[in-house]
Design an enzyme around this catalytic site. Sequence first.
Site, PDB file in Angstrom:
ATOM      1  N   GLU A  98      -8.761 -15.833 -11.628  1.00  0.00           N
ATOM      2  CA  GLU A  98      -9.385 -14.591 -11.179  1.00  0.00           C
ATOM      3  C   GLU A  98     -10.892 -14.595 -11.439  1.00  0.00           C
ATOM      4  O   GLU A  98     -11.670 -14.091 -10.615  1.00  0.00           O
ATOM      5  CB  GLU A  98      -8.739 -13.391 -11.867  1.00  0.00           C
ATOM      6  N   CYS A 254      -6.618  -9.030   8.088  1.00  0.00           N
ATOM      7  CA  CYS A 254      -7.508  -7.866   8.155  1.00  0.00           C
ATOM      8  C   CYS A 254      -8.897  -8.283   7.657  1.00  0.00           C
ATOM      9  O   CYS A 254      -9.404  -7.784   6.667  1.00  0.00           O
ATOM     10  CB  CYS A 254      -6.933  -6.735   7.305  1.00  0.00           C
ATOM     11  N   CYS A 264      -0.655  -8.246  12.245  1.00  0.00           N
ATOM     12  CA  CYS A 264      -0.587  -7.490  10.995  1.00  0.00           C
ATOM     13  C   CYS A 264       0.823  -6.958  10.748  1.00  0.00           C
ATOM     14  O   CYS A 264       1.370  -6.242  11.595  1.00  0.00           O
ATOM     15  CB  CYS A 264      -1.579  -6.343  11.025  1.00  0.00           C
TER      16      CYS A 264
END
Length: 528
Positions: A98, A254, A264
């Site tokens: 992260e 997106c 989507c």
Amino acid sequence: MSRLRSAMTKGKRVGLEMVETATPNRKRSTTYVKEEESTDPSSSRSTFHTFPDPADVERLRSQLLRWYDQEQRELPWRTLAVTESDLNIRTYAVWVSEIMLQQTQVATVINYYNKWMKRWPTVQDLATATLEEVNQMWAGLGYYSRGRRLHEGAQKVVSELKGQMPRTVDSLLKQLPGVGRYTAAAVGSIALGQVTGAVDGNLIRVLCRLRAVGADSTSSAVTEALWSLANTLVDPERPGDFNQAMMELGARVCTPKGPLCSRCPVQSHCHSYHKVHVKQEKNSRKLQGKQDRKPASLPDIEDCANSGTCPLCPSEPWDDALGVQNFPRKPAKKPPRVERTLTCVVIRPGEGGEDEFLVTQRPNKGLLAGLWEFPNLLLEEKSFDLKQRRALCAQISGKLGTHLTENLLQYVGEVVHIFSHIHQTYVVHSVCLKDADTHTHTENARWLSRSALQEAAVSTGVKKIVKLYDSVDGQKEQNSKDGKRQSHTGTKNDKKPNSSKKAKVSSATSGGRQLSLSSFFNKVKDEP
């Protein structure tokens, strides 16, 4: 893989329950989410920007996770999060990923992450490393303070937390340097199974489009609204997978530009997509001369009951050309600061015939903290070039205990490097010292061989400067060789002068040596 993930999810819960037996962190985590929701200023807006129907929430979770199970990319940190049974290693591994992924593309991170985890597979291993080693490993990844904070965090875990990584979102946020709200939530949900949403750049875009949030996405009202949405939507059974699925959706479907709405999995929930559809139908009816009538099943942005005062509705008119890209809205970025830096590549002959380069270390705080670079001086707009070159020579002389004059500097060229907030141009010069015994007189300066320089903790800008220097130096060598060849062929030409350009070139190439291609064209160009 889905079976393995399911099994590991159960394993995570068992491990979490064992931790909670000692300290009731689960209850604390739930309170954390509820507190965020209770402070959300929902009273000033309608339910248009939320998910008021629990059935819609369940449907969105199911659709998104089904798509994720089929379409997710195989990434090393995801594999480790699923397969690693040791809670401490799993939390550490997700934390590293992260931090690396902040402001950096996935494709760039993969190789760095694999090298990092191979060298420091546990938080204890990282804690024993030096900052110099960490900077070396991080070189080229950018935003170098991230690596330093990982190192500081590892040392804190070992020295203050008895080698145990924090076990809740709240403790991750409070106890690890450089860990903010998103990172704590991502690590907590993915590694620890904590039920919390995680809002990063991808989530901001996805949620703004899903619920037609058109106000400034950096405002506090929008920020809190998006976190409330994320906490409402997160799947309590698979919180980590759900958050990663939302990130995957933002990264691959997106997207900021050219979103693939037709692919989507949650298109039926998207207010922005429905608005585009409504606009298209209105335009079609106008062209056909039919009465303008909006289908009741398709909500429009005007359906927000408080559209005039709602802090989440857009203040700017809808742009048909942008479609769903009307969301999110961001304030215009400030232009980067423009800087020019006088830089000198100082070289001396090293052992074994390999050149050595003088490098200096930057301060431990600030931009590119602790990295090595060539001697440099920030150029001042109103200062004369000669005066600044003298100042740089004085700086170098002080580090080497010798005397350099500005007339020794040879201009090499310019290198442009873009930081997030600085447009940097390095004005590069070079100087070659003949004395191999020139030693550094300060602690933050050293001589590095070319091979050592390639492995050192240097920025991408330094690598660009080396590339430029090599290119120019190589061209000089080539020109020198070409000059010798032309001199050699010129002796022969004195005996047999040629009147035509074609004949001269033929003569130049008919000797015992053949000229290089670049020399061939240079020869033709130089002829009158």
